[in-house]
Write a protein that holds these residues in place. Structure first.
Motif, PDB file in Angstrom:
ATOM      1  N   GLY A   1      53.435  29.767  32.463  1.00  0.00           N
ATOM      2  CA  GLY A   1      53.785  30.703  31.467  1.00  0.00           C
ATOM      3  C   GLY A   1      54.574  29.988  30.482  1.00  0.00           C
ATOM      4  N   LEU A   2      55.690  29.320  30.731  1.00  0.00           N
ATOM      5  CA  LEU A   2      56.466  28.278  29.825  1.00  0.00           C
ATOM      6  C   LEU A   2      55.757  27.407  29.026  1.00  0.00           C
ATOM      7  N   LEU A   3      54.755  26.733  29.937  1.00  0.00           N
ATOM      8  CA  LEU A   3      53.898  25.622  29.353  1.00  0.00           C
ATOM      9  C   LEU A   3      52.947  26.386  28.309  1.00  0.00           C
ATOM     10  N   SER A   4      52.524  27.457  28.457  1.00  0.00           N
ATOM     11  CA  SER A   4      51.690  28.051  27.556  1.00  0.00           C
ATOM     12  C   SER A   4      52.203  28.457  26.025  1.00  0.00           C
ATOM     13  N   VAL A   5      53.734  29.091  26.361  1.00  0.00           N
ATOM     14  CA  VAL A   5      54.386  29.441  25.348  1.00  0.00           C
ATOM     15  C   VAL A   5      55.074  28.553  24.515  1.00  0.00           C
ATOM     16  N   VAL A   6      55.682  27.335  24.996  1.00  0.00           N
ATOM     17  CA  VAL A   6      56.122  26.413  24.374  1.00  0.00           C
ATOM     18  C   VAL A   6      54.777  25.504  23.701  1.00  0.00           C
ATOM     19  N   GLY A   7      53.927  25.353  24.330  1.00  0.00           N
ATOM     20  CA  GLY A   7      52.370  24.581  23.871  1.00  0.00           C
ATOM     21  C   GLY A   7      52.047  25.299  22.491  1.00  0.00           C
ATOM     22  N   LEU A   8      51.621  26.780  22.674  1.00  0.00           N
ATOM     23  CA  LEU A   8      51.425  27.419  21.302  1.00  0.00           C
ATOM     24  C   LEU A   8      52.413  27.310  20.116  1.00  0.00           C
ATOM     25  N   TYR A   9      53.643  27.294  20.553  1.00  0.00           N
ATOM     26  CA  TYR A   9      54.506  27.169  19.368  1.00  0.00           C
ATOM     27  C   TYR A   9      54.512  25.751  18.781  1.00  0.00           C
ATOM     28  N   THR A  10      54.480  24.684  19.660  1.00  0.00           N
ATOM     29  CA  THR A  10      54.334  23.436  18.977  1.00  0.00           C
ATOM     30  C   THR A  10      53.157  23.163  18.312  1.00  0.00           C
ATOM     31  N   LEU A  11      51.862  23.724  18.858  1.00  0.00           N
ATOM     32  CA  LEU A  11      50.719  23.759  18.203  1.00  0.00           C
ATOM     33  C   LEU A  11      50.726  24.147  16.799  1.00  0.00           C
ATOM     34  N   ALA A  12      51.223  25.278  16.620  1.00  0.00           N
ATOM     35  CA  ALA A  12      51.116  26.074  15.556  1.00  0.00           C
ATOM     36  C   ALA A  12      52.277  25.406  14.557  1.00  0.00           C
ATOM     37  N   ALA A  13      53.319  24.679  14.832  1.00  0.00           N
ATOM     38  CA  ALA A  13      54.225  24.212  13.971  1.00  0.00           C
ATOM     39  C   ALA A  13      53.761  22.747  13.407  1.00  0.00           C
ATOM     40  N   SER A  14      52.836  22.125  14.214  1.00  0.00           N
ATOM     41  CA  SER A  14      52.260  20.811  14.116  1.00  0.00           C
ATOM     42  C   SER A  14      51.529  20.738  12.708  1.00  0.00           C
ATOM     43  N   GLU A  15      50.874  19.730  12.183  1.00  0.00           N
ATOM     44  CA  GLU A  15      49.969  19.498  11.319  1.00  0.00           C
ATOM     45  C   GLU A  15      48.631  19.649  11.636  1.00  0.00           C
ATOM     46  N   VAL A  16      48.118  20.259  12.777  1.00  0.00           N
ATOM     47  CA  VAL A  16      46.913  20.396  13.350  1.00  0.00           C
ATOM     48  C   VAL A  16      46.164  21.228  12.492  1.00  0.00           C
ATOM     49  N   PRO A  17      44.980  21.106  12.114  1.00  0.00           N
ATOM     50  CA  PRO A  17      43.972  22.084  11.219  1.00  0.00           C
ATOM     51  C   PRO A  17      44.043  23.568  11.696  1.00  0.00           C
ATOM     52  N   ARG A  18      44.145  24.334  10.869  1.00  0.00           N
ATOM     53  CA  ARG A  18      44.498  25.783  11.324  1.00  0.00           C
ATOM     54  C   ARG A  18      43.265  26.360  12.024  1.00  0.00           C
TER      55      ARG A  18
ATOM     56  N   ARG B   1      59.247  23.598   7.274  1.00  0.00           N
ATOM     57  CA  ARG B   1      59.482  22.445   7.566  1.00  0.00           C
ATOM     58  C   ARG B   1      58.750  21.378   6.559  1.00  0.00           C
ATOM     59  N   ARG B   2      57.295  21.995   6.195  1.00  0.00           N
ATOM     60  CA  ARG B   2      56.856  21.214   4.972  1.00  0.00           C
ATOM     61  C   ARG B   2      57.313  21.621   3.929  1.00  0.00           C
ATOM     62  N   LEU B   3      57.896  22.714   3.497  1.00  0.00           N
ATOM     63  CA  LEU B   3      58.464  23.023   2.105  1.00  0.00           C
ATOM     64  C   LEU B   3      59.679  22.146   2.204  1.00  0.00           C
ATOM     65  N   VAL B   4      60.535  21.847   3.074  1.00  0.00           N
ATOM     66  CA  VAL B   4      61.532  21.023   2.862  1.00  0.00           C
ATOM     67  C   VAL B   4      61.334  19.819   2.614  1.00  0.00           C
TER      68      VAL B   4
END
Length: 481
Positions: free
Chosen positions: A96-113, A178-181
């Motif tokens: 559960g924690l692995l899924s939540v933190v992983g999705l957050y990190t993926l969305a905040a990264s520069e991976v294509p949408r 982050r990108r804006l900053v």
């Protein structure tokens, strides 16, 4: 950040990277270690429970959880891999924690949408199926609970969205911020570099302007004072030669020397006074542009005061005001940019008369002269005529200095659209030596600067006969009216 989500280990705005491996800071490494430990404990506990339900060895479930949970250590480097691992362990109701933190990190990264949307959709689907099957088993085990048909699918969909949407949305927000900053920091750095470049260029322009003003002021003082001082030395030498033979002529020469000395001192004092009063304004950035013009005005006033004295002494001396070079960057000052009372072509006769009075044999010839002079005696623009006058004045001064007793010839030619002047002298008669007058080498330089400032051509050099020649051609269209 690479296509797989790997991020560069960069610090904040030039700060050195202090963290190990792919972490930019040590606190980021500590946070990921704590999350990995928590996720590992969670996955081991859920792995043991899944092994018991599936009638598998508990050590297998414990090992499986120990391998899957700590994957959060690499979430900043490979967020896609973390999400794929979380999707893989969903059937075992783990991570559960692995899924939540992983999705957050993926969305905040520069991976294509599109990759982020695909993996988020797979997570929702996996959570939906897992929750649906688990709830069906729980409801089947309870005989006294009979929910409607839509209850289980709706609850499964709600659980899937609750566990997936918040981390994805929060990650997208943090990534955008982050990108804006970063973009703002880049723009700030760019502006700092531009401001630094502009400051350097402004300093270069200020230094260039200061050098230009020094050169212009030196040229004006040279033109006004050097000619008269040179004549003083020539008259003093003549006075020494005839002091015993012809007392009357000696007295006349002494009077001329005194008059010229007083005029030169008056002009020099007034010019130095202008420079001293302008020094304070130059610190504020205001006097650097008008000092030469004020010098011109001072020289003009000195000339007007000197004329009556020279007329009384019979020398016919006339002090000419300096001219501000055409095309200068300095702001014009009323009545001083080109002195309307300054010397003109009609004053060349007076200038030649001064040299003749000092004992030089000078011949003046004018070619192509015609109608067109104004009431003030000018035929061309004030800058053109004053430049030609200065060339002749400096050339005759050099003859007094370096070729005493030599014959000189001044030729002025009016041509269509231009004005040509030539001053040529022969060798010193009787092998006379240099007059011994100091020379800083600024005379020819000043003549060249004046002529080229008007777009003309200046040439100087020795002649085959052993003399020296100065020639200048200046564009001189006749002004309308």
């Amino acid at each position: 950040m690479t296509a797989t989500g790997a991020s560069e280990s960069v610090g904040a705005r030039g700060a050195p990277v202090t963290g190990p491996w792919w972490w930019a800071r040590r606190r980021s490494a500590v946070l990921d270690v704590l999350l990995a430990v928590a996720s590992g404990l969670e996955c081991m506990f859920e792995g043991v429970r899944f092994a018991q339900e599936a009638q598998l060895p508990e050590l297998l479930g414990l090992f499986f959880g120990l391998v899957a949970g700590p994957v959060l250590l690499v979430r900043r480097r490979w967020p896609v891999a973390v999400v794929l691992v979380s999707i893989a362990v969903m059937p075992a109701e783990m991570g559960g924690l692995l899924s939540v933190v992983g999705l957050y990190t993926l969305a905040a990264s520069e991976v294509p949408r599109r990759i982020t949307a695909l993996l988020a959709g797979m997570t929702v689907a996996g959570t939906l199926v897992t929750t649906f099957l688990s709830m069906r088993q729980d409801i089947a085990a309870q005989e006294d609970f009979n929910p409607p048909v839509w209850f289980v699918p709706a609850m499964s969909l709600a659980v899937g969205l609750v566990l997936t949407a918040p981390p994805v949305l929060w990650g997208l927000y943090v990534g955008a911020r982050r990108r804006l900053v970063e973009s703002l920091r880049e723009r700030a750095d760019g502006l700092e570099r531009e401001l630094s470049l502009l400051a350097d260029r402004a300093e270069e322009r200020a230094e260039w302007a200061r050098n230009e003003e020094r050169t212009r002021i030196a040229r004006e003082m040279h033109d006004v004072v050097a000619h008269r001082v040179s004549l003083m030395v020539v008259h003093a030498a003549a006075l020494q030669a005839v002091a015993l033979k012809d007392p009357e002529k000696a007295s006349k020469n002494a009077g001329l020397v005194g008059d010229m000395g007083r005029q030169a001192l008056t002009e020099l004092r007034e010019m130095l006074g202008v420079l001293r009063t302008a020094e304070g304004s130059a610190v504020r950035g205001a006097a650097g542009s008008d000092a030469p013009e004020r010098l011109a005005a001072v020289a003009s006033r000195a000339r007007l005061k000197a004329e009556p004295e020279a007329a009384e002494s019979g020398a016919g001396a006339r002090v000419a005001a300096p001219v501000r070079p055409v095309g200068s960057a300095a702001a014009p000052v009323s009545g001083a940019e080109v002195d309307p009372e300054g010397p003109c072509l009609a004053d060349l006769g007076v200038l030649v008369g001064e040299s003749r009075a000092a004992g030089m044999a000078v011949e003046l010839s004018v070619e192509g002269a015609g109608e067109g002079e104004s009431a003030s005696g000018r035929r061309y623009g004030a800058g053109v005529e004053q430049t030609v006058y200065r060339v002749v004045q400096e050339a005759l001064t050099n003859v007094h200095k370096h070729a005493p007793g030599a014959r000189a010839r001044v030729r002025l030619a009016h041509r269509e659209g231009e004005l040509a002047v030539q001053v040529e002298n022969g060798p010193s008669e009787g092998g006379a030596a240099d007059a011994g007058l100091p020379s800083g080498g600024n005379g020819l330089v000043g003549m060249r600067e004046r002529v080229t400032a008007l777009g003309g051509v200046f040439v100087s050099g020795p002649t085959e006969a052993g003399g020296f020649r100065v020639s200048a051609v200046v564009p001189a269209p006749v002004p309308a009216g």
